[in-house]
Design a protein around this motif. Structure first.
Motif, PDB file in Angstrom:
ATOM      1  N   GLN A   1      42.393  46.518  43.171  1.00  0.00           N
ATOM      2  CA  GLN A   1      42.735  47.502  43.823  1.00  0.00           C
ATOM      3  C   GLN A   1      42.974  47.221  45.281  1.00  0.00           C
ATOM      4  OE1 GLN A   1      43.347  50.496  42.408  1.00  0.00           O
ATOM      5  NE2 GLN A   1      42.717  49.282  40.411  1.00  0.00           N
ATOM      6  N   LEU A   2      42.879  45.922  45.784  1.00  0.00           N
ATOM      7  CA  LEU A   2      42.789  45.554  47.227  1.00  0.00           C
ATOM      8  C   LEU A   2      43.929  44.479  47.387  1.00  0.00           C
ATOM      9  CD1 LEU A   2      39.208  44.931  48.069  1.00  0.00           C
ATOM     10  CD2 LEU A   2      40.299  46.979  48.250  1.00  0.00           C
ATOM     11  N   PRO A   3      44.577  44.455  48.540  1.00  0.00           N
ATOM     12  CA  PRO A   3      45.612  43.456  48.711  1.00  0.00           C
ATOM     13  C   PRO A   3      44.835  42.168  48.444  1.00  0.00           C
ATOM     14  CG  PRO A   3      45.793  45.279  50.464  1.00  0.00           C
ATOM     15  CD  PRO A   3      44.679  45.657  49.757  1.00  0.00           C
ATOM     16  N   SER A   4      45.638  41.189  48.143  1.00  0.00           N
ATOM     17  CA  SER A   4      44.942  39.843  47.983  1.00  0.00           C
ATOM     18  C   SER A   4      45.073  39.040  49.620  1.00  0.00           C
ATOM     19  CB  SER A   4      45.646  38.879  47.041  1.00  0.00           C
ATOM     20  OG  SER A   4      45.225  37.816  47.067  1.00  0.00           O
ATOM     21  N   LEU A   5      43.791  38.535  49.968  1.00  0.00           N
ATOM     22  CA  LEU A   5      43.897  38.034  51.237  1.00  0.00           C
ATOM     23  C   LEU A   5      43.619  36.340  50.921  1.00  0.00           C
ATOM     24  CD1 LEU A   5      41.436  40.379  53.121  1.00  0.00           C
ATOM     25  CD2 LEU A   5      43.665  40.338  53.049  1.00  0.00           C
ATOM     26  N   ASN A   6      43.948  35.680  51.896  1.00  0.00           N
ATOM     27  CA  ASN A   6      43.626  34.131  51.876  1.00  0.00           C
ATOM     28  C   ASN A   6      42.082  33.598  52.225  1.00  0.00           C
ATOM     29  OD1 ASN A   6      44.135  31.421  51.792  1.00  0.00           O
ATOM     30  ND2 ASN A   6      45.334  31.187  53.477  1.00  0.00           N
ATOM     31  N   LEU A   7      41.412  33.871  51.531  1.00  0.00           N
ATOM     32  CA  LEU A   7      40.046  33.795  51.755  1.00  0.00           C
ATOM     33  C   LEU A   7      39.365  32.104  52.019  1.00  0.00           C
ATOM     34  CD1 LEU A   7      38.415  36.545  49.737  1.00  0.00           C
ATOM     35  CD2 LEU A   7      38.956  36.566  51.860  1.00  0.00           C
ATOM     36  N   ALA A   8      38.973  31.786  52.898  1.00  0.00           N
ATOM     37  CA  ALA A   8      38.793  30.373  53.139  1.00  0.00           C
ATOM     38  C   ALA A   8      37.536  29.910  52.331  1.00  0.00           C
ATOM     39  CB  ALA A   8      38.178  30.274  54.604  1.00  0.00           C
ATOM     40  N   SER A   9      37.681  28.666  51.935  1.00  0.00           N
ATOM     41  CA  SER A   9      36.650  28.131  51.006  1.00  0.00           C
ATOM     42  C   SER A   9      35.807  27.145  51.497  1.00  0.00           C
ATOM     43  CB  SER A   9      37.534  27.234  49.681  1.00  0.00           C
ATOM     44  OG  SER A   9      38.286  26.381  50.136  1.00  0.00           O
TER      45      SER A   9
END
Length: 396
Positions: free
Chosen positions: A356-364
């Motif tokens: 349901q949420l926009p996909s974010l570029n989450l740091a690993s």
């Protein structure tokens, strides 16, 4: 010195993630979490708390109105940059050094204990002073400790307080009202906040899980981050700030992120940079259902999905009035040129994206070498739709 420029020359920090810059960077680099399960502030229910477990310095005065854990926390951060502040006072004069501190709890923990004793014994503890819980007390304490006599006051706008203290410092400098500012935020654990957020059904019984389909609430934390802010070009530059107050609801954010969008856009305009120039975003990222929904929509509206971002609250807990300052401190660690290696705080979560949420570029944990970090944005959102975004830049 560059006219109208604003620099965070030095930074002292203490929180659950560590009690020094290097300790925090090491713990974040390896993904080490130090949240402490406890029912101290909510009898019968144990919550993971971002508690500072290191010993804090004693208050160096017998005046009881200063003797709170909040002030001891502030002093722990202050001691890390005391030489630089003392040098600024010597250079500019005490009357040209301001102290602006954000908090939402101040000495409420001491008030809670005093009330408990009064209810059982009808006697207020001799050591207690009501002034401990005033929201301006941390700023007054720090100014008293330093001997600074410039503008001194507190900011208490819930979870945006610490960030607003930095924006305020910048305005004071640009207005010529002072030459240096000690600015930041401090908050300590107490029953009011832990039980209050529990009553809102906003606290997780596990480590918080921001932007996950399984997110179920925050972890309350404590800590402090203080900065020496001036127009002297060293450290990290505060190049822009944007603020909004959407007043959508007393505790719930505007669902489509209108206030968040406005403050991010205003910060970009103030900094004179495009969204594409932001290399990293420190998300407010509380892991509550509504905040993450709102923030992800706002990020997707203002930025492309490729902008690297993370929430650092799984490491620190949500430190409320100190959060904006502590997260500014984490951004400072990313940009300070004295560091020998690049540092990107990872986003700790279970990896289960919410459709349901926009996909974010989450740091690993492996994001350090993926992008050169020169310009970062940090979000802080508070009750009542009190929002602020700060933009920091590496000094070239």
């Amino acid at each position: 010195m560059k006219k109208n420029h604003c620099y965070l020359n030095a930074m002292g920090i203490v929180c659950a993630a560590g009690s020094s810059v290097q300790q925090i960077k090491d713990n974040m680099h390896t993904g080490k979490v130090n949240l402490t399960p406890s029912d101290t502030y909510h009898k019968g229910t144990s919550f993971p708390l971002g508690k500072v477990t290191d010993d804090l310095p004693n208050i160096p005065t017998s005046d009881k109105k200063w003797n709170s854990r909040n002030n001891r926390m502030a002093l722990a951060a202050l001691e890390q940059i005391r030489p630089q502040i003392d040098s600024a006072i010597k250079q500019y004069g005490a009357h040209r050094v301001a102290v602006i501190i954000g908090t939402s709890t101040s000495g409420i923990n001491e008030s809670e204990r005093a009330i408990e004793k009064w209810l059982t014994t009808s006697v207020v503890p001799e050591s207690y002073d009501y002034g401990l819980q005033e929201m301006g007390a941390p700023a007054q304490f720090i100014a008293n400790e330093l001997g600074a006599t410039g503008p001194t006051y507190g900011i208490s706008t819930a979870c945006s307080s610490g960030a607003k203290a930095l924006a305020t410092a910048r305005r004071l400098l640009q207005a010529g009202l002072c030459d240096a500012v000690v600015a930041g935020g401090v908050d300590t654990l107490c029953q009011l906040t832990v039980q209050g957020f529990s009553s809102l059904q906003a606290i997780s019984t596990d480590r918080c899980n921001p932007f996950s389909a399984n997110r179920n609430g925050i972890n309350i934390g404590e800590g402090a981050a203080l900065f020496l802010v001036s127009q002297h070009c060293c450290g990290v530059e505060l190049i822009g700030s944007g603020e909004s107050s959407d007043a959508h609801h007393i505790s719930a954010p505007e669902p489509n992120g209108k206030g968040a969008i406005k403050c991010m856009q205003e910060s970009l305009k103030d900094a004179n940079v495009c969204a594409e120039n932001i290399d990293y975003i420190n998300l407010h990222g509380t892991a509550t259902e509504l905040n993450d929904q709102m923030e992800s929509r706002a990020i997707a509206h203002v930025f492309t999905n490729n902008t690297l971002c993370s929430s650092t609250k799984p490491f620190t807990g949500h430190t409320l009035g100190a959060a904006g300052a502590i997260e500014a401190g984490i951004c400072w660690m990313m940009l300070d040129n004295t560091s020998s290696s690049q540092f990107v705080p990872p986003h700790l979560w279970d990896g289960q994206r919410d459709p349901q949420l926009p996909s974010l570029n989450l740091a690993s944990l492996l994001s350090d070498n993926k992008v050169q970090i020169n310009t970062v944005l940090s979000n802080s959102f508070a009750f009542g739709g009190n929002n602020i975004s700060l933009i920091f830049g590496r000094i070239q």
